[in-house]
Design a protein around this motif. Structure first.
Motif, PDB file in Angstrom:
ATOM      1  N   SER A 107     -24.598  64.979  60.707  1.00 27.25           N
ATOM      2  CA  SER A 107     -25.321  66.265  61.167  1.00 27.25           C
ATOM      3  C   SER A 107     -25.494  67.154  59.704  1.00 27.25           C
ATOM      4  CB  SER A 107     -24.876  67.165  61.880  1.00 27.25           C
ATOM      5  OG  SER A 107     -24.789  66.526  63.346  1.00 27.25           O
ATOM      6  N   GLY A 108     -25.306  66.479  58.473  1.00 24.60           N
ATOM      7  CA  GLY A 108     -25.411  67.250  57.243  1.00 24.60           C
ATOM      8  C   GLY A 108     -26.804  67.411  56.626  1.00 24.60           C
ATOM      9  N   THR A 109     -26.845  68.115  55.674  1.00 20.22           N
ATOM     10  CA  THR A 109     -28.379  68.419  55.139  1.00 20.22           C
ATOM     11  C   THR A 109     -28.290  67.736  53.682  1.00 20.22           C
ATOM     12  OG1 THR A 109     -28.495  70.171  56.493  1.00 20.22           O
ATOM     13  CG2 THR A 109     -29.982  70.067  54.590  1.00 20.22           C
ATOM     14  N   PRO A 110     -28.943  66.696  53.309  1.00 22.65           N
ATOM     15  CA  PRO A 110     -29.606  65.872  54.243  1.00 22.65           C
ATOM     16  C   PRO A 110     -28.582  65.066  55.039  1.00 22.65           C
ATOM     17  CG  PRO A 110     -29.935  65.121  52.040  1.00 22.65           C
ATOM     18  CD  PRO A 110     -29.052  66.391  51.684  1.00 22.65           C
ATOM     19  N   PRO A 111     -29.032  64.449  56.268  1.00 23.76           N
ATOM     20  CA  PRO A 111     -28.028  63.805  56.799  1.00 23.76           C
ATOM     21  C   PRO A 111     -27.787  62.238  56.114  1.00 23.76           C
ATOM     22  CG  PRO A 111     -30.167  63.847  58.032  1.00 23.76           C
ATOM     23  CD  PRO A 111     -30.416  64.618  56.825  1.00 23.76           C
ATOM     24  N   GLN A 112     -26.714  61.936  56.410  1.00 25.74           N
ATOM     25  CA  GLN A 112     -26.077  60.454  55.752  1.00 25.74           C
ATOM     26  C   GLN A 112     -26.034  59.531  57.082  1.00 25.74           C
ATOM     27  OE1 GLN A 112     -25.923  59.415  52.873  1.00 25.74           O
ATOM     28  NE2 GLN A 112     -25.772  61.132  51.537  1.00 25.74           N
ATOM     29  N   GLU A 113     -26.605  58.550  56.812  1.00 27.30           N
ATOM     30  CA  GLU A 113     -26.473  57.260  57.825  1.00 27.30           C
ATOM     31  C   GLU A 113     -25.822  56.080  57.410  1.00 27.30           C
ATOM     32  OE1 GLU A 113     -30.300  57.294  59.865  1.00 27.30           O
ATOM     33  OE2 GLU A 113     -31.384  56.198  58.195  1.00 27.30           O
ATOM     34  N   GLN A 114     -25.446  55.124  58.271  1.00 28.16           N
ATOM     35  CA  GLN A 114     -24.831  53.954  57.621  1.00 28.16           C
ATOM     36  C   GLN A 114     -24.877  52.973  58.911  1.00 28.16           C
ATOM     37  OE1 GLN A 114     -21.203  54.362  55.672  1.00 28.16           O
ATOM     38  NE2 GLN A 114     -20.917  52.162  55.555  1.00 28.16           N
ATOM     39  N   GLN A 115     -25.218  51.782  58.635  1.00 29.35           N
ATOM     40  CA  GLN A 115     -25.217  50.763  59.553  1.00 29.35           C
ATOM     41  C   GLN A 115     -24.157  49.879  59.667  1.00 29.35           C
ATOM     42  OE1 GLN A 115     -28.851  48.610  60.971  1.00 29.35           O
ATOM     43  NE2 GLN A 115     -27.822  46.590  60.418  1.00 29.35           N
ATOM     44  N   GLN A 116     -23.376  49.624  60.672  1.00 30.81           N
ATOM     45  CA  GLN A 116     -21.757  49.093  60.590  1.00 30.81           C
ATOM     46  C   GLN A 116     -22.022  48.025  61.868  1.00 30.81           C
ATOM     47  OE1 GLN A 116     -18.670  52.108  60.309  1.00 30.81           O
ATOM     48  NE2 GLN A 116     -20.334  53.627  59.849  1.00 30.81           N
ATOM     49  N   LEU A 117     -21.128  47.181  61.718  1.00 28.91           N
ATOM     50  CA  LEU A 117     -20.885  46.180  62.797  1.00 28.91           C
ATOM     51  C   LEU A 117     -19.837  46.485  63.611  1.00 28.91           C
ATOM     52  CD1 LEU A 117     -21.364  42.709  60.910  1.00 28.91           C
ATOM     53  CD2 LEU A 117     -22.966  43.713  62.657  1.00 28.91           C
ATOM     54  N   LEU A 118     -19.973  46.415  64.919  1.00 25.87           N
ATOM     55  CA  LEU A 118     -18.839  46.617  65.949  1.00 25.87           C
ATOM     56  C   LEU A 118     -18.525  45.319  66.525  1.00 25.87           C
ATOM     57  CD1 LEU A 118     -17.318  48.501  67.880  1.00 25.87           C
ATOM     58  CD2 LEU A 118     -19.098  48.652  69.142  1.00 25.87           C
ATOM     59  N   ASN A 119     -17.385  44.758  66.284  1.00 25.74           N
ATOM     60  CA  ASN A 119     -16.863  43.704  67.032  1.00 25.74           C
ATOM     61  C   ASN A 119     -16.376  43.830  68.436  1.00 25.74           C
ATOM     62  OD1 ASN A 119     -17.345  42.061  64.566  1.00 25.74           O
ATOM     63  ND2 ASN A 119     -15.256  42.698  63.663  1.00 25.74           N
TER      64      ASN A 119
END
Length: 775
Positions: free
Chosen positions: A558-570
């Motif tokens: 929820s930061g400004t600007p927001p940080q996002e990342q795609q991760q794998l869930l096993n």
């Protein structure tokens, strides 16, 4: 007896003396006793004699009895002055009856004498009854008047009206108060030329006689008073009468001059500048004399105050607020003075006393001043080194002096900053990052010192407060990155997901969990719903086959600007058993990792307990083999090891305990499932016997429970069990463990696989064993 005897006065000249009161005079009758009964006719009237009579002996009277005898009459007298104290004043001729005065008399001691006269014949027989003889002492003016004190003191206020009584003088006279000898009159012999006082001649009261008594002109009057008897014509005496004039406020204070000059240093507060002097004619120390000062003009800011010195009555000027030479270097004050007590209405009117006080403010070196103290600034975390963050400078109040300021870092605990000593520019020396032990609530505190080049130099300290602003430079991380769940919707088919973020609020939670938008087909079998600000719930939408799955998830903070990342869930999908719990839970946990559901957590807990039981059995067996080995070594050794080997009591179990149960039986619980089957006792080592054929691990832990119970029952009922043999008891934690199967604990426990080098770490007593058996 014949007719009464007549007493005659034979001394006619004595009776005719003017100082002797004749019988029958008023004075004689006043001093004579009243009528009384007498038994005879010889009565002697009172005899008067003047005090201080100097011609002695002096004939007072002659007495004679009419009862003459052939041989004559003997006369005598008795009483005070004769045979009583004072003795020897009076005497009598016993044959002629003449009474004489033999000493001077003092009326102030005795004013009369009462004697008794006797007449006897030659045989001592009384011829007449005793008669009284009274001698009266006549007063003379022989005593001067006496004042009761030598000095009389009185007080009167100045300006008193005529007739105001001040005091009274009085005197006494020892002479007869019924005569003029004690009649006193008073008078003032001397009081100066003014004649301000008069005295009552009869009473001695002194009063004011004229107006114009002024204490400032004459504060004390000394009067010589006189007292005289004989109504002022007789003897006299004198005394002093001292009259003090009491002060009234009839004189206002006045300045000794119209202008006063003073000097004071700038920045001085609470110090005295100087004095203004006044003069007051009234009595020093009195309320009529005490002055009160007021600053009327020239001090609009109230930088000065003036008070009265109670000892000298001078005005003391002081500074109550710091003065600045650069702002104002001189003051001109108008000061007034008056008495604490108002003037008397009778005092002459006079204008209010005023004076001008000029004060010069002297310039001195002043310390630099940080106008903004503390200075608060904000800096983004991760700001690169060498970045200017602020310019923190001070100003020198000495604008009339040419001075140069230099700056230095007085306090920089983390050594994060560098400061230009001339410009005051503050730069970063290295990155300022979170977290740090030198930050207090996100603030970094530094102190800057500013110093001038005067002599001596002065300095000031400024506080620099730097707020390290958080930057959203970290994306959330999935925690944990793997998990296990059942592949059947609604029955354990959920997994709790969480995330962490290295950034501080507000750049962290709440987190947003989402299936990768790049693979929309995932939404057919999977769904993610929010659980709270840091967690979400993954659920299966359709029944899935067992096996591993990799789900790409997109996490955003929820930061400004927001940080996002795609991760794998096993995700490991397992076969669902009762209550939505994986039946093959141990294998699924080993394959999928640490991510678990609530049901999987219970499975792992039960499997862990079973694993601990099996590990304990293996440890007991290893201990038995090592003990047998040590026994063989001792038999082969030629040395006497009694001093080196210590025997310990067994606390249960032993080699026989480990060999009594074949650990391989745990792998084939189906052979011992029937409780009626007799138990088998095996005292041979485990290596001497092997299972008949490999057996499959039972699907349910209930077979292991039955096996353990059967072994316990056989041990209790076997009479051939040695006394040191002890059955091992294990608590059963229930079925449903998901722990993965263990390899055979004894699969590698051969003599060749053992490492005995650890014995050398037990000390010198075991180092020999290690040398013998470890190579």
């Amino acid at each position: 007896m014949g007719p009464p005897l007549l007493l005659a006065c034979l001394l006619a000249p004595l009776c005719a003396r003017p100082d002797a009161a004749a019988p029958g005079t008023p004075q004689a009758w006043q001093q004579h006793e009243g009528p009384r009964r007498v038994k005879r006719a010889w009565v002697i009237p009172p005899i008067s004699v003047s005090e201080n009579h100097k011609r002695i002996p002096h004939l007072l009277v002659q007495i004679k009895s009419d009862k003459q005898q052939p041989g004559g009459v003997i006369y005598s007298i008795k009483g005070p002055g004769v045979d009583e104290e004072p003795l020897g004043i009076f005497s009598i001729d016993k044959f002629s009856g003449k009474v004489f005065l033999n000493a001077m008399l003092d009326r102030e001691e005795n004013d009369r004498y009462r004697l008794r006269a006797f007449a006897l014949d030659l045989g001592g027989v009384t011829l007449e009854d005793p008669t009284d003889l009274e001698i009266i002492v006549v007063d003379q003016n022989d005593n001067r008047p006496l004042f009761r004190q030598d000095v009389f003191t009185g007080h009167v206020v100045e300006g008193a009206e005529p007739g105001t009584c001040v005091m009274m003088v009085d005197a006494t006279d020892a002479d007869d108060p019924d005569t003029d000898n004690a009649a006193l009159r008073y008078s003032i012999l001397e009081q100066g030329a003014a004649g301000m006082f008069s005295i009552n001649a009869t009473t001695g009261e002194i009063c004011t006689a004229r107006p114009g008594l002024d204490r400032e002109t004459m504060g004390v009057y000394n009067l010589t008073v006189q007292a005289a008897d004989m109504s002022g014509d007789g003897l006299t005496t004198t005394a002093m009468a001292v009259i003090y004039l009491e002060d009234i406020n009839d004189n206002p204070p006045e300045f000794t001059k119209e202008e006063f000059s003073m000097e004071v240093e700038e920045q001085a507060a609470g110090v005295d500048v100087g004095k203004v002097f006044v003069h007051d004619k009234d009595l020093a120390g009195s309320r009529s004399w005490l002055a009160k000062y007021t600053i009327l003009e020239g001090d609009p800011e109230g930088a000065f105050a003036i008070r009265t010195d109670p000892h000298t009555n001078d005005g003391v000027l002081s500074v109550v607020k710091s003065l600045d030479h650069e702002v104002r270097d001189r003051f001109e004050l108008t000061v007034s003075v008056q008495n604490e007590q108002p003037l008397e209405p009778t005092a002459p009117a006079s204008p209010r006393a005023l004076a001008t006080v000029r004060v010069h403010v002297r310039d001195v070196n002043e310390a630099p001043v940080f106008r903004e103290n503390p200075r608060r600034i904000s800096v983004l975390e991760g700001t690169p080194p060498g970045t200017p963050i602020t310019t923190y400078t001070a100003s020198d109040p000495d604008t009339h002096q040419i001075q140069t300021l230099t700056y230095a870092l007085l306090y920089d605990p983390a050594d994060w900053l560098q400061l230009d000593p001339h410009a005051g520019t503050v730069r970063t020396k290295r990155e300022l990052l979170h977290p740090s032990a030198f930050l207090q609530g996100g603030w970094y505190i530094a102190l800057v010192l500013a110093r001038d080049d005067a002599e001596p130099p002065l300095s000031a300290t400024g506080t620099l407060s730097i707020e390290i602003l958080e930057v959203n430079d970290h994306a959330p991380q999935l925690q944990p990155p793997a998990g296990v769940l059942c592949g059947r919707p609604g029955r354990g088919g959920t997994l709790l997901l969480g995330a962490t973020d290295d950034d501080r609020p507000p750049h962290g939670a709440p987190f947003h969990f989402q299936l990768s938008p790049q693979q929309p087909q995932l939404a057919r079998n999977w769904s993610i719903t929010r659980f709270n600000v840091t967690h979400a719930v993954l659920a299966v939408l359709a029944e899935l086959p067992e096996g591993p799955y990799s789900l790409p998830l997109l996490l955003r903070d929820s930061g400004t600007p927001p940080q996002e990342q795609q991760q794998l869930l096993n995700v490991s999908v397992c076969h669902c058993g009762r209550d939505g719990i994986c039946q093959d839970g141990v294998l699924a946990a080993a394959t999928a990792g640490a991510g678990i559901t609530l049901g999987a957590l219970l499975i792992i807990l039960g499997s862990s307990i079973l694993l601990l039981v099996l590990a304990a059995l293996g440890a007991v067996r290893v201990r038995g083999r090592r003990r047998a080995l040590r026994k063989g070594l001792l038999e082969r050794s030629r040395d006497d090891m009694r001093d080196n080997i210590l025997n310990y009591d067994e606390q249960g179990g032993g080699e026989e305990d480990q060999d009594a149960y074949d650990i391989n039986q745990l792998r084939h619980p189906e052979l011992f499932s029937a409780r009626a089957k007799p138990s088998v006792r095996r005292d041979a080592p485990l290596s001497s016997g092997t299972p008949l054929a490999p057996r499959k691990l039972p699907n349910s832990p209930s077979d292991i429970e039955d096996f353990i119970n059967e072994g316990l029952e056989a041990a209790d009922s076997d009479p051939s069990v040695p006394p040191y043999d002890t059955a091992l008891i294990y608590d059963y934690e229930g079925s449903g463990s998901v722990a993965s199967p263990l390899s055979s604990i004894v699969s590698s426990l051969t003599d060749e696989d053992q490492d005995y080098d650890y014995l050398s770490e037990w000390g010198p007593r075991f180092r020999r064993l290690a040398d013998l058996y470890g190579h």
